[in-house]
Scaffold this active site. Structure first.
Site, PDB file in Angstrom:
ATOM      1  N   LYS A  13       0.823  -1.214   0.000  1.00  0.00           N
ATOM      2  CA  LYS A  13       0.000   0.000   0.000  1.00  0.00           C
ATOM      3  C   LYS A  13       0.856   1.263   0.000  1.00  0.00           C
ATOM      4  O   LYS A  13       0.606   2.175  -0.775  1.00  0.00           O
ATOM      5  CB  LYS A  13      -0.937   0.013   1.228  1.00  0.00           C
ATOM      6  CG  LYS A  13      -1.949  -1.118   1.244  1.00  0.00           C
ATOM      7  CD  LYS A  13      -2.984  -0.925   2.352  1.00  0.00           C
ATOM      8  CE  LYS A  13      -2.383  -0.976   3.750  1.00  0.00           C
ATOM      9  NZ  LYS A  13      -1.913  -2.319   4.148  1.00  0.00           N
ATOM     10  N   ARG A  88      -9.741   0.721   8.682  1.00  0.00           N
ATOM     11  CA  ARG A  88      -9.243  -0.611   8.958  1.00  0.00           C
ATOM     12  C   ARG A  88     -10.287  -1.452   9.680  1.00  0.00           C
ATOM     13  O   ARG A  88     -10.045  -2.627   9.959  1.00  0.00           O
ATOM     14  CB  ARG A  88      -8.023  -0.492   9.863  1.00  0.00           C
ATOM     15  CG  ARG A  88      -6.762  -1.120   9.309  1.00  0.00           C
ATOM     16  CD  ARG A  88      -5.673  -0.897  10.353  1.00  0.00           C
ATOM     17  NE  ARG A  88      -4.454  -1.603  10.038  1.00  0.00           N
ATOM     18  CZ  ARG A  88      -3.445  -1.054   9.359  1.00  0.00           C
ATOM     19  NH1 ARG A  88      -3.509   0.156   8.893  1.00  0.00           N
ATOM     20  NH2 ARG A  88      -2.349  -1.770   9.162  1.00  0.00           N
ATOM     21  N   ARG A 122      11.324  -6.957   5.019  1.00  0.00           N
ATOM     22  CA  ARG A 122      11.203  -5.485   4.886  1.00  0.00           C
ATOM     23  C   ARG A 122      12.224  -4.768   5.770  1.00  0.00           C
ATOM     24  O   ARG A 122      12.406  -5.093   6.930  1.00  0.00           O
ATOM     25  CB  ARG A 122       9.787  -5.060   5.267  1.00  0.00           C
ATOM     26  CG  ARG A 122       9.596  -3.552   5.247  1.00  0.00           C
ATOM     27  CD  ARG A 122       8.176  -3.167   4.968  1.00  0.00           C
ATOM     28  NE  ARG A 122       7.267  -3.523   6.057  1.00  0.00           N
ATOM     29  CZ  ARG A 122       5.961  -3.277   6.013  1.00  0.00           C
ATOM     30  NH1 ARG A 122       5.417  -2.714   4.948  1.00  0.00           N
ATOM     31  NH2 ARG A 122       5.192  -3.637   7.010  1.00  0.00           N
ATOM     32  N   ARG A 152      11.304  -2.647  11.147  1.00  0.00           N
ATOM     33  CA  ARG A 152      10.232  -2.098  11.969  1.00  0.00           C
ATOM     34  C   ARG A 152       9.954  -3.067  13.093  1.00  0.00           C
ATOM     35  O   ARG A 152       9.869  -4.265  12.877  1.00  0.00           O
ATOM     36  CB  ARG A 152       8.967  -1.961  11.112  1.00  0.00           C
ATOM     37  CG  ARG A 152       8.603  -0.535  10.831  1.00  0.00           C
ATOM     38  CD  ARG A 152       7.523  -0.467   9.796  1.00  0.00           C
ATOM     39  NE  ARG A 152       6.248  -1.035  10.234  1.00  0.00           N
ATOM     40  CZ  ARG A 152       5.134  -0.977   9.509  1.00  0.00           C
ATOM     41  NH1 ARG A 152       5.150  -0.410   8.314  1.00  0.00           N
ATOM     42  NH2 ARG A 152       4.019  -1.515   9.957  1.00  0.00           N
ATOM     43  N   ARG A 163      -0.811  -9.356  13.440  1.00  0.00           N
ATOM     44  CA  ARG A 163      -1.306  -8.332  12.512  1.00  0.00           C
ATOM     45  C   ARG A 163      -2.132  -8.956  11.399  1.00  0.00           C
ATOM     46  O   ARG A 163      -3.148  -8.404  10.981  1.00  0.00           O
ATOM     47  CB  ARG A 163      -0.138  -7.543  11.924  1.00  0.00           C
ATOM     48  CG  ARG A 163       0.380  -6.477  12.870  1.00  0.00           C
ATOM     49  CD  ARG A 163       1.738  -5.974  12.467  1.00  0.00           C
ATOM     50  NE  ARG A 163       1.751  -5.325  11.175  1.00  0.00           N
ATOM     51  CZ  ARG A 163       2.846  -5.209  10.412  1.00  0.00           C
ATOM     52  NH1 ARG A 163       3.990  -5.697  10.816  1.00  0.00           N
ATOM     53  NH2 ARG A 163       2.769  -4.599   9.269  1.00  0.00           N
TER      54      ARG A 163
HETATM   55  P1  ADP Z   1       0.817  -2.290   7.739  1.00  0.00           P
HETATM   56  O1  ADP Z   1      -0.166  -1.855   6.677  1.00  0.00           O
HETATM   57  O2  ADP Z   1       2.089  -2.795   7.159  1.00  0.00           O
HETATM   58  O3  ADP Z   1       0.227  -3.191   8.785  1.00  0.00           O
HETATM   59  P2  ADP Z   1       0.729   0.391   8.918  1.00  0.00           P
HETATM   60  O4  ADP Z   1       1.927   1.247   8.887  1.00  0.00           O
HETATM   61  O5  ADP Z   1      -0.447   0.775   8.087  1.00  0.00           O
HETATM   62  O6  ADP Z   1       1.262  -1.051   8.592  1.00  0.00           O
HETATM   63  O7  ADP Z   1       0.191   0.279  10.422  1.00  0.00           O
HETATM   64  C1  ADP Z   1       1.022  -0.085  11.511  1.00  0.00           C
HETATM   65  C2  ADP Z   1       0.201  -0.219  12.776  1.00  0.00           C
HETATM   66  O8  ADP Z   1      -0.401   1.056  13.121  1.00  0.00           O
HETATM   67  C3  ADP Z   1      -0.983  -1.183  12.705  1.00  0.00           C
HETATM   68  O9  ADP Z   1      -0.600  -2.512  12.950  1.00  0.00           O
HETATM   69  C4  ADP Z   1      -1.898  -0.612  13.795  1.00  0.00           C
HETATM   70  O10 ADP Z   1      -1.457  -0.996  15.087  1.00  0.00           O
HETATM   71  C5  ADP Z   1      -1.713   0.875  13.687  1.00  0.00           C
HETATM   72  N1  ADP Z   1      -2.723   1.470  12.758  1.00  0.00           N
HETATM   73  C6  ADP Z   1      -2.477   2.057  11.550  1.00  0.00           C
HETATM   74  N2  ADP Z   1      -3.629   2.470  10.962  1.00  0.00           N
HETATM   75  C7  ADP Z   1      -4.635   2.142  11.833  1.00  0.00           C
HETATM   76  C8  ADP Z   1      -6.049   2.270  11.809  1.00  0.00           C
HETATM   77  N3  ADP Z   1      -6.690   2.832  10.765  1.00  0.00           N
HETATM   78  N4  ADP Z   1      -6.748   1.797  12.871  1.00  0.00           N
HETATM   79  C9  ADP Z   1      -6.147   1.233  13.930  1.00  0.00           C
HETATM   80  N5  ADP Z   1      -4.816   1.066  14.011  1.00  0.00           N
HETATM   81  C10 ADP Z   1      -4.053   1.504  12.976  1.00  0.00           C
END
Ligand code: ADP
Ligand code: ZN
Length: 208
Positions: A13, A88, A122, A152, A163
């Site tokens: 993404k 999400r 990654r 990360r 996750r």
């Molecule tokens: P990825 O898409 O690789 O899981 P992100 O950088 O989008 O990673 O998100 C990392 C973390 O940040 C998620 O695992 C979650 O804990 C938190 N997070 C990000 N966006 C949201 C959201 N819209 N709602 C709840 N938690 C979020």
């Protein structure tokens, strides 16, 4: 162009959002990036979010919704935006619908074995570049700025499993949610390069 990017963790993404942002000159809003910047800056929001992120859990809906709502009110979002990592959950999607309309939802489709391999490999640089051990050939240095690459914290194996489970339970239902609203565009990323996927997205968006 008001867009949402959907896809499992590691589906690409962030990478595709960066390309779309340049092509359409719209801001890229990544809730994950917002949280990471706050963790780095030592803010109260950062401290709160870290408790959830480190466990692979979601940050509570109420917190995320307020952040995105405020961000979308900023002037640079007037002509469109690309949301990456939000919504999400169905509750987040319902909330989003009360403060903006959406033109299309791009769903990046990637097989789960590919996802697991990608996240494990990654590597990040503080400058924002992302790499994968598959192409780094042992290098631990950023080709753009010379910075030292790191993994990360939430990309470690135990956290990744959680996750992915959270994605299946909370986020995957959004695929049907947006399909029902006739907004969903599936983009099959399996066996496709970054630029092939970018082309496929642009082709699909030209019809929106
Ligand atoms: P990825 O898409 O690789 O899981 P992100 O950088 O989008 O990673 O998100 C990392 C973390 O940040 C998620 O695992 C979650 O804990 C938190 N997070 C990000 N966006 C949201 C959201 N819209 N709602 C709840 N938690 C979020
Ligand atoms: Zn760098």
């Amino acid at each position: 162009m008001k867009l949402i990017l959907l896809g499992a963790p590691g589906a690409g993404k962030g990478t595709q959002a960066t390309l779309i942002k340049e092509a359409y000159a719209i801001p890229h809003i990544s809730t994950g990036d917002i949280f990471r910047a706050n963790i780095k800056g030592g803010t109260e929001l950062g401290r709160l979010a870290k408790n959830y992120i480190d466990k692979g859990e979601l940050v509570p809906d109420s917190v995320v919704i307020d952040i995105v709502k405020d961000r979308l009110m900023e002037a640079d979002c007037a002509n469109g935006f690309i949301l990456d990592g939000f919504p999400r959950t169905v509750a987040q999607a319902d909330a989003l619908a009360t403060f903006t309309d959406i033109d299309a939802v791009i769903n990046l489709v990637v097989d789960s074995d590919v996802i697991i391999r990608r996240i494990a490999g990654r590597r990040m640089c503080a400058c924002g570049e992302t790499y994968n051990t598959a192409t780094l050939k042992g290098s631990e240095i950023c080709a753009k700025c010379g910075g030292k690459l790191y993994q990360r914290e939430d990309d470690r194996e135990e956290t990744v499993k959680n996750r992915l489970a959270v994605y299946e339970k909370e986020t995957a239902p959004l695929i049907a949610y947006y399909r029902d609203k006739k907004l969903l565009i599936d983009i099959d990323c399996n066996g496709r390069t970054i630029s092939e996927t970018d082309k496929n997205i642009n082709k699909a968006l030209s019809k929106v």
